[in-house]
Design an enzyme around this catalytic site. Structure first.
Site, PDB file in Angstrom:
ATOM      1  N   GLU A 214       0.851  -1.195   0.000  1.00 41.86           N
ATOM      2  CA  GLU A 214       0.000   0.000   0.000  1.00 41.86           C
ATOM      3  C   GLU A 214       0.879   1.234   0.000  1.00 41.86           C
ATOM      4  OE1 GLU A 214      -3.901  -0.638   2.449  1.00 41.86           O
ATOM      5  OE2 GLU A 214      -2.207  -1.341   3.626  1.00 41.86           O
ATOM      6  N   HIS A 238      -6.335 -11.840   4.490  1.00 42.76           N
ATOM      7  CA  HIS A 238      -6.243 -11.794   3.027  1.00 42.76           C
ATOM      8  C   HIS A 238      -5.053 -12.598   2.496  1.00 42.76           C
ATOM      9  CE1 HIS A 238      -9.133  -8.745   3.708  1.00 42.76           C
ATOM     10  NE2 HIS A 238      -8.287  -7.766   3.945  1.00 42.76           N
TER      11      HIS A 238
END
Ligand code: NAP
Length: 487
Positions: A214, A238
């Site tokens: 990110e 995830h």
């Protein structure tokens, strides 16, 4: 009359994802005609005020060309609101009345679907309140947003509270990555093509890298994030789901039991990383000041206003101890304030056993398969091709991509939000793309051992400058094995 009851209905997730997803389904005629969407949250809002809130969310988060006035009007007509503090058990009676009576005297909801989009600390009181109000009948299904606890013990407590009222078959734990097209494409790619499966093992694959990078920092979630860290925020759910789908055996069928049986076997085969291996198999970092996309940004501690031992970056060398993956490393890496936003599964195949292309210019490299989830969805196979030319000094090879951009390959299909798929599956009762209790608990068991290993070794995050790929030790983690991160 069916009802979808949405707790946390005024929150960020509801506005940004759930309302636009339900609207998208409705606009395409995919919601049952008699489905009513009942929002519940603490705020005291009149019906019209809540509909305005939802309309505002659609205007903010749905592409303008999708906002056809008749679709918006039809959707808002389904929407109701009940103000409710879930910590006040008596308030569930008003909810029950609202659900049973409806505004036009319809019969009780015969297929109640409930979606909990609130903090997990509210799951217990919500479920107890629903039960006491008689809203947990045999047809009722319950969907839960992450985080499902902060360790194995708290996750078990949530799962026990849920299981005391809802059997597993009616419990839908969300990991929205499973709703993404490219994640499902991993299954299509592996099990719909004869090409890959013969190589999909320790004989054919050198190593796997899973990256969730990110560029953003912690943004508005500082308090939550500082309690959580990258390992629990990203890896526990995830990334382990991506690993499980990459590593699992072919399921007997594409159904909820078969797929999840295979995933949980992978999760249980993860080699524990403990106090002996935490130092050598994991690297943790925390971003300091730096620059992302040319703009200066603050460090994590500056944003927080104090020092913190929370990791904003983690890299892990994992192993799946089973026949298929013996000795093959799975490198996982995630962090905030990295140079770019990118989520991908990178699979490096073994080199050819013998090169016939002798000579320094041959440039033979192993094949790589890259499954990109973000920022764009794409599947790339990097293969060796001959460099054009007359080859006076021997044939020269060069790596070239076989590229499939999913948006281009399927340009006539609308790109769906992951939640559209998951909400529709919840309504249809298909739990294939939801996480089963044994999976969540296997994930937590592995994560808890890593955290215990960090504590036992007094490991604290190493600094990295915002806008870089984490601490230099993360490079060392793979370089020791002769592997370079795919950036
Ligand atoms: P949020 O913006 O803080 O919204 C929280 C919602 O819960 C609001 O609707 C709030 O109602 C309601 N609420 C709080 N206390 C309540 C109570 N006592 N009784 C009834 N309702 C209550 O949170 P969010 O970002 O939407 O996230 C919701 C959950 O999903 C969190 O657990 C979060 O970690 C998880 N999640 C969020 C995202 C995301 O992108 N936002 C992604 C994945 C998971 P009022 O505002 O009316 O008080």
């Amino acid at each position: 009359m069916k009802s979808l009851l949405l707790f946390g209905a005024t929150g960020d997730l509801a506005r940004r994802m759930l309302a636009p997803s339900l609207f998208g389904l409705d606009c395409d005629g995919l919601l049952p005609d008699d489905l009513r969407i009942v929002g519940a949250a603490r705020s005291h809002l009149e019906q019209d005020a809540y509909r305005s809130l939802i309309e505002g969310a659609l205007r903010e988060f749905v592409e303008p060309d999708r906002l056809r006035p008749q679709c918006v009007a039809k959707f808002l007509d389904r929407v109701r609101y009940v103000p409710l503090d879930v910590t006040q058990p008596d308030q569930f009676l008003a909810l029950r009345d609202a659900l049973l009576r409806g505004e036009d005297g319809e019969k009780p909801a015969d297929g109640l679907r409930i979606f909990l989009s609130t903090a997990p600390s509210l799951f217990g009181p919500t479920i107890a309140g629903l039960q006491s109000a008689g809203l947990t009948g045999d047809e009722t299904r319950l969907a839960l947003e992450k985080p499902l606890g902060h360790d194995l013990e708290s996750s078990r407590a949530i799962n026990d509270a849920v299981a005391s009222v809802f059997p597993e078959s009616r419990t839908f734990r969300i990991d929205h990555y499973l709703g993404k097209e490219t994640v499902q494409n991993l299954l299509a790619l592996r099990f719909g093509n004869a090409l890959f499966e013969p190589l999909w093992n320790a004989q054919g694959i050198d190593h796997v890298q899973i990256t969730v990078a990110e560029a953003v920092g912690v943004e508005g979630r500082l308090g939550f994030y500082d309690e959580t860290g990258a390992l629990r925020d990203m890896v526990q759910n995830h990334m382990l789901q991506l690993l499980a789908l990459t590593a699992m055996e072919p399921p007997a069928h594409f159904d909820a039991t078969s797929v999840r049986d295979e995933k949980v076997k992978v999760l249980r085969s993860l080699r524990p990383i403990n106090h002996e291996t935490a130092m050598t198999h994991t690297v943790i970092g925390q971003y300091g000041p730096g620059a992302v996309s040319g703009a200066p940004v603050k460090g994590y501690a500056d944003e927080l206003g104090r020092s913190s031992a929370t990791e904003t970056f983690v890299a892990i060398k994992a192993h799946v101890d089973n026949w298929r993956w013996r000795g093959i490393p799975f490198y996982l890496r995630t962090g905030k304030r990295l140079p770019t936003r990118s989520t991908e599964i990178f699979i490096q195949l073994k080199a050819v056993p013998h090169s016939i292309f002798a000579g320094p210019g041959a440039g033979l490299l192993p094949n790589k398969l890259i499954i990109r989830l973000q920022p764009e969805e794409a599947i790339t196979l990097r293969v060796m091709l001959k460099e054009p030319g007359l080859d006076r000094a021997g044939m020269r090879l060069r790596e070239a991509p076989l590229d499939i951009s999913i948006p281009n390959a399927f340009a006539d299909f609308r790109r769906r939000i992951a939640y559209e798929r998951l909400l529709l599956d919840l309504l249809d009762g298909d739990s294939t793309l939801f996480v089963r209790r044994d999976e969540v608990e296997a994930q937590w068991a592995w994560i808890d051992a890593i955290r215990a290993g960090w504590a036992a070794n007094g490991m604290t995050p190493r600094p990295y400058a915002a806008g870089t790929w984490g601490p230099s030790a993360a490079i060392g983690l793979t370089e020791r094995d002769g592997v370079t991160w795919h950036d």
